[in-house]
Structures are given as C-alpha cells and as structure tokens.
Design a protein around this motif. Structure first.
Motif, PDB file in Angstrom:
ATOM      1  N   MET A  66     -69.246  27.713 -49.336  1.00  0.00           N
ATOM      2  CA  MET A  66     -68.314  28.813 -49.071  1.00  0.00           C
ATOM      3  C   MET A  66     -66.895  28.382 -49.430  1.00  0.00           C
ATOM      4  SD  MET A  66     -68.079  31.971 -48.158  1.00  0.00           S
ATOM      5  CE  MET A  66     -69.368  32.580 -47.066  1.00  0.00           C
ATOM      6  N   ALA A  67     -66.584  27.113 -49.255  1.00  0.00           N
ATOM      7  CA  ALA A  67     -65.251  26.612 -49.599  1.00  0.00           C
ATOM      8  C   ALA A  67     -65.163  26.185 -51.065  1.00  0.00           C
ATOM      9  CB  ALA A  67     -64.881  25.437 -48.695  1.00  0.00           C
ATOM     10  N   ALA A  93     -63.012  29.514 -59.372  1.00  0.00           N
ATOM     11  CA  ALA A  93     -64.058  29.883 -58.419  1.00  0.00           C
ATOM     12  C   ALA A  93     -63.737  29.375 -57.022  1.00  0.00           C
ATOM     13  CB  ALA A  93     -65.405  29.328 -58.893  1.00  0.00           C
ATOM     14  N   ALA A 149     -60.901  31.332 -55.238  1.00  0.00           N
ATOM     15  CA  ALA A 149     -61.309  32.684 -54.843  1.00  0.00           C
ATOM     16  C   ALA A 149     -61.971  32.721 -53.474  1.00  0.00           C
ATOM     17  CB  ALA A 149     -62.250  33.281 -55.886  1.00  0.00           C
ATOM     18  N   GLN A 150     -62.341  31.562 -52.944  1.00  0.00           N
ATOM     19  CA  GLN A 150     -63.017  31.536 -51.643  1.00  0.00           C
ATOM     20  C   GLN A 150     -62.013  31.585 -50.485  1.00  0.00           C
ATOM     21  OE1 GLN A 150     -65.809  32.176 -53.515  1.00  0.00           O
ATOM     22  NE2 GLN A 150     -66.894  31.234 -51.826  1.00  0.00           N
ATOM     23  N   PHE A 151     -60.734  31.533 -50.798  1.00  0.00           N
ATOM     24  CA  PHE A 151     -59.700  31.396 -49.751  1.00  0.00           C
ATOM     25  C   PHE A 151     -58.718  32.573 -49.758  1.00  0.00           C
ATOM     26  CE2 PHE A 151     -61.297  27.181 -50.465  1.00  0.00           C
ATOM     27  CZ  PHE A 151     -61.272  26.583 -49.216  1.00  0.00           C
ATOM     28  N   PRO A 152     -58.310  33.013 -48.560  1.00  0.00           N
ATOM     29  CA  PRO A 152     -57.285  34.063 -48.492  1.00  0.00           C
ATOM     30  C   PRO A 152     -55.886  33.566 -48.833  1.00  0.00           C
ATOM     31  CG  PRO A 152     -58.589  33.960 -46.454  1.00  0.00           C
ATOM     32  CD  PRO A 152     -58.881  32.714 -47.236  1.00  0.00           C
ATOM     33  N   HIS A 163     -58.245  38.982 -53.080  1.00  0.00           N
ATOM     34  CA  HIS A 163     -59.553  38.995 -53.738  1.00  0.00           C
ATOM     35  C   HIS A 163     -60.071  40.422 -53.745  1.00  0.00           C
ATOM     36  CE1 HIS A 163     -62.924  38.513 -50.498  1.00  0.00           C
ATOM     37  NE2 HIS A 163     -61.989  39.285 -50.039  1.00  0.00           N
TER      38      HIS A 163
END
Lengths: 376, 376
Positions: free
Chosen positions: B278-279, B350, B353-356, B374
């Motif tokens: 996820m990270a 990539a 994109a997993q982080f706000p 995102h």
C-alpha cells in the motif's frame, strides 16, 4: 445517471454482487457457529462496512490507525488493529481508547509486549493486546509451539496490558487452488491458533478470543472448534486472484474498473483504454496462478466477461487491451474509440485504493458515490 | 519536527536531491536549445511543480483532466493533456479552455480528430490538437511514415481544430541500460517526430510544435535539431528503475518511504516493516532489470543505502526486509523494533500516488507537508 455519464476510469461496484458476497460469507461463518469480524482494509468505505454490519458482522478489523479513527468516528467501537504495534503508534492508540474506542492491539514479541506495557503503565492505562500467531510461515507471528509464546504471555501479565486473545491469518491460502488444500490449510490455521490459546490458558492466563481467517480459509473451513471469530476482507468484492484460488467465479466479482477505449494499434491487435496501472494498480497477482489475466479481464459495460480479452499491458493512464493468444485483427471494429468496458481486477484491495470513491451501481441501474479514504 | 515525529509509512522527499534533479534536467534541456515542459503526473504536487517552473520550465504536461483543472486553478495555463482525447471528455476540455486554460489535446486517429472537430463546431470553439506520433512501437501514436498521418492532418483541417504540433514519447527507453542505446533511441524519437512534422508541413499545414521526451531520452539526446520542446516526468524524483536504466545513481533518488520495523522472523532473516505494497505500490519494475530490488532498497534514516538489504516481499501493510543472497541471522539485532528506515522505490510515480501528501525534508532538517491529489 447512467454509466455513460461517469468519468472514466471509475471504480464501479456492482451492489447486487456485493450484497450476495456479504451474505455468503456471513451465512458461512454463522453456520460455523462463530462471530465474524470483517477486515475493512479492502474497501475503506463506510457505506460498505455498514452493509457488512447489517448482515451480522460483529466488530471490524483494520490495517491502519487511520481506519480505526475513521470507523470509530462513524460509530464502530470494537476494532482490532491487525498489524504489530510499535512504540511510536501507542499515543494514537491511547487517544482512540480514551475516546471510547475498544481498540485491540497485537504483538508477536516480548519486546513488543514490554513496550506496550511500559507505555501503558506510564499513562495509567490498560491496553487489550492479542498475540499474533504464525500458523503458516508466510509473514508475522509466533509459532503455536514456540517457547516465546509463553514469554510474551508473561510479559503481558506484568501490568498495563490484558491478554485478550490470539489471532492468526493464513495468508499462504492465496497460493493454493484446490478445495482439499484449502480445507487442510483452514484446519492448520484453526489448530495452530487454538493450540496457542490452550498453551496460554494452561500457563494460567485467560485467553478469551481465538481469531482466525483469510477469505480462502474462511470459505473452506469445515468446522472451527475452539475458534471464537473469523476475519476476512477481500470476499466482499472478490477478484481474479480469488477466482484462481477457486473460492469465487469471475461473475461474483463486485468491483471493476469502468474504462473507455481511446485508440488502437490495429496491426498489433491492441485497443488502448484509459485504465492504466494508476487505475488497476500494478498488482499482477494472477501472474503465477493457473490463469494469468494480465492487468485484468475485460467485460461488457453490463459486466459480462468477454472471454480471452485482457489488459495485457499498462502504463500510468494507458491500458493495452488485447486478445490472449492469437491477435485480433478486428480489434478496432470490435471496440471503437469511445467504447466503454469493465475490467475485473487481479486484486480488489489494490485496485480500490487507487480511487477516491466507488461508483455504486444498484440493480435498478441507479448510481451513487461511495467515498473511500486513503493514506495513513 | 523531526523524522521521529512522522507517522510511518511516510512519503519523504529529500528537497536537496529534488532541487538538484530539477536543475540537472533544466540545464540539460537548456543546453539542447529547446523548451522544457515537465510531466506533472509524477508528483501531482503544486509545491514541486512551482519549483520546476521557477527553474525555467515552460508549460506543463498532464495525464488526466483533473491534473489540468487543479494546475489551471493554481495559475498554470499552458497545459498539454498527453492522453488521447475521447468524445466523453470533450465537455471537460471545453470548460477548461473557456475558463482561460490554453489546453492542448492529442489524437492519433482520423476518427479521434473528426470527433473533436464535430464537437468543436457544434460549440463554436476551436481546439488546439497535436498529433501523437509512435516513434518506438511501445504504445499509442501514428508512425511518422504512415499514410494515416496526413489523413489525420486533413481531418484536423476540416474546422473546429487547429493542428498545434506533433508529440511523441519513447517509453521503450525504460527497457534500455546503456548510454549508446539510449542516445540511439533519443535520436530515433527526435527523427521520427521531426519527420512527421515535415510531412505535415509539406502537405500545407503549419505544425509549429515538435515535442519529444522521456526521462531517459531527454538525458541522453546529443542534439535536438527540429525539436521545439522536451517533456519528462520521473527525473524530478528518479527511482530504482531509472538507476538501472543508468540515468541516475541511487543517491540521486529524492523520494523514499520512511518506515518503522514492527517485528521479526529472525530465523528466516526477516525484519517486518510497516511499509507494504500500500505504501510502496505493487510496482516491480526492477524485476526484469539488471538489479532486482524487490519492492525497494533500504537506506538509513539519513538516506544512505544499506547495501544488500531490500524489501523482498510485501503484503498490504507489511513489508519483509531481508538481505539479498545469504540470510542475515543478526537481523533482529541490526534492526530492532522501532528502527526507522527509508526505502527507495522502484517507480516513483507509482509510490507517490499511494500518499495524500509528501513530507518534504529540507537540508536544514525542517519538514513541511506538500499535498498531492489522486483520482480522476
């Protein structure tokens, strides 16, 4: 609103399939005579978790403290944080508990147990801590027969913590694909976790909860004596990995990515769509399974599988749709620019995480936005 | 604020490295005598794109209309939407242009060009459309010598559109790893795009812009006669894929995931960390390259590479850190629970994109939150 009105790519949830999946798991766990605690990391979506609760779920499992905080704010109190706690996260956990959240922590080491205890005593608090059991060697946890198990129990008895139970997750089930192997692993998961609880009880510590689960083992267990609850997450959507494991059919999959054809390389048999890896995720979980779906299986806008057509490649905002095996010389005529398709994902947890919300499509064709959150 | 105060996993940006990367690309493109239009899909972060503009960038490239809308709202007007336009997205594009955004669209087909033209004429508008050229066979675009190129030019001359230029992206450069091969592909990319422009001009249509680029080719081109601008995205962070391609060193990589050790399986040589897929994202871009970094390369909290230690496995919120090759029997002593590490990503677009938000770490040790967005 209709599908045509949606901005693509969109994370489409087929609510009928979702409800069927929710019902199937709850019925299965009810039949096994234990409680069900869904893992909300799959959806991170209040609308969906409320459906799971309405169907009979008791408590939830989370993978981040952000999930705990969001669901607690929405009225959920019985929450298991199923990732090993570290000292730096204890202040957040304490704040949640002091705010009325019945948050359970897990650990699989003496040092972890001691760290929680020391922090708790410093703050005049008692944490509910479960011991993570390794029942299949795939990740974290202490083996059921390890001497360390009782050392952890002893550390938890030193004050500041209450041993609330044991939990395990047989993640190795994702690598199986026969009912017999799945049933055997479900039994191994059960037996290991129950055995750990028995050893702790024999040493004098009550260990009320015995929590097991993964989607494949939950659906494959024949009986769960000694277990008090089951956890599972991805079953709510299912995905192509689960279809290969054999616990669902492709037309059970409730999450798909709605996409639009944006161009072609007709001489290669490619249609280019606007669902790349940013939409599908980079998950290639079916790559080593019996059926490799590339980045996803193409379906009609109504959700019917189009046999053989998969996302064979993905860049950030471009997907390459082609026929597996012999190239399709008619691809541009079959899927003209503007054609909408649904793409079933390899791994629903990873694909869902790419979207700020789901577009929930009800049986009557109506659409609603269901927000989800991301980040930590 | 210090690193210890950050909630992990966190997307850490080393601002000094970032600034060095920004400067390096801008200097390189300046030396080639062309304009630079960074691709903001890598960061989706206003703070970073403002640094790129301050360094000399002219205009931006986006991969979604959401990026166009967000950056236009923040004061950017010269925006290239570098994904083939489809009819359903034309109303959004029109709204942006009518709001003052000098948005450029691209197409690589006659039907695409005709659809834009028909919509434009219906709305009394003229769109600026560039033709996407396929210079390396890796994805979209019309080949420079294809008869269809002139058919598209003709369709764009039918009213409602203005042929603003040609553009190409030699994404095949990601598969190379020698300076000679990269320089050759950069020349192929240049020559193909310039040739397409010349054919269009010879047919009587002005084609003012010739836009090429990818991070590897932009850094490998020896000369760019006939080109007017270069585009590149991932150079701003760089990543392990780019290190394998050979256009940066690991210690140029400005994005890492800050993580905490949460446990061990000492007899397997594993430390478990709280950065899972996820990270990191599921991107395994280095898998087929000369050095496979698993899900990422471990570094000290200060950012120094710890040779041989990589994320060898990843679940949603668990990463498995181990030594490549011989297992490390001392892993639990080397990295006790609570240890912070940085993990360099395979693919920065990539992972980010997993982080706000990013946590931007300045040379003086100060930290700031840089939001990113995102979704579509």
């Amino acid at each position: 609103m209709s599908l045509n009105s949606l901005n693509t790519p969109a994370a489409l949830v087929d609510v009928e399939r979702l409800q069927r999946n929710v019902r199937r798991m709850q019925d299965r766990v009810d039949a096994l005579g234990v409680a069900f605690r869904p893992h909300v990391k799959t959806t991170k979506c209040l609308d969906i978790v409320q459906l799971q609760r309405a169907a009979g779920a008791r408590g939830i499992t989370v993978s981040t403290l952000k999930e705990a905080a969001r669901f607690h704010a929405a009225g959920f109190t019985d929450i298991l944080y199923a990732v090993g706690i570290v000292p730096a996260k204890l202040p957040q956990a304490l704040a949640l508990r002091q705010g009325g959240c019945d948050l359970k922590l897990i650990t699989d080491s003496v040092e972890g147990a001691q760290a929680v205890g020391a922090f708790a005593r410093d703050h005049g608090h008692t944490f509910d801590v479960w011991i993570e059991i390794d029942s299949d060697g795939h990740r974290s946890g202490v083996p059921p027969e390890a001497p360390a198990l009782l050392d952890i129990g002893r550390a938890l008895a030193e004050g500041g913590t209450r041993l609330g139970g044991v939990m395990t997750h047989a993640g190795a089930s994702y690598e199986l694909d026969t009912p017999a192997a799945l049933a055997a692993l479900a039994e191994q998961e059960r037996a290991g976790c129950v055995r750990a609880a028995e050893r702790l009880r024999a040493a004098g510590w009550p260990c009320p909860v015995v929590s097991v689960g993964s989607t494949p083992t939950a659906l494959s267990a024949r009986a769960l004596p000694g277990v008090t609850e089951v956890r599972a997450g991805v079953y709510v959507f299912f995905d192509l990995v689960m279809a290969n494991v054999g616990v669902c059919a492709p037309d059970d999959i409730a999450l798909s990515v709605l996409t639009t054809v944006i161009g072609h390389q007709a001489d290669k048999g490619w249609a280019i769509v606007d669902a790349g890896w940013m939409a599908m995720s980079r998950d290639r979980g079916t790559q080593k399974q019996k059926h490799d779906y590339g980045y996803g299986q193409a379906c009609t806008p109504e959700g019917e599988v189009i046999p053989g057509y998969v996302l064979s490649g993905a860049n950030q905002e471009h997907g390459i749709l082609s026929r597996a095996g012999a190239m399709d010389p008619e691809i541009a005529r079959r899927f003209p620019v503007g054609t909408q398709l649904r793409i079933l994902p390899n791994h629903a947890c990873a694909t869902g995480a790419q979207f700020p919300h789901y577009d929930a499509l009800a049986a009557d064709g109506s659409l609603r936005e269901w927000p989800r959150f991301h980040g930590w």
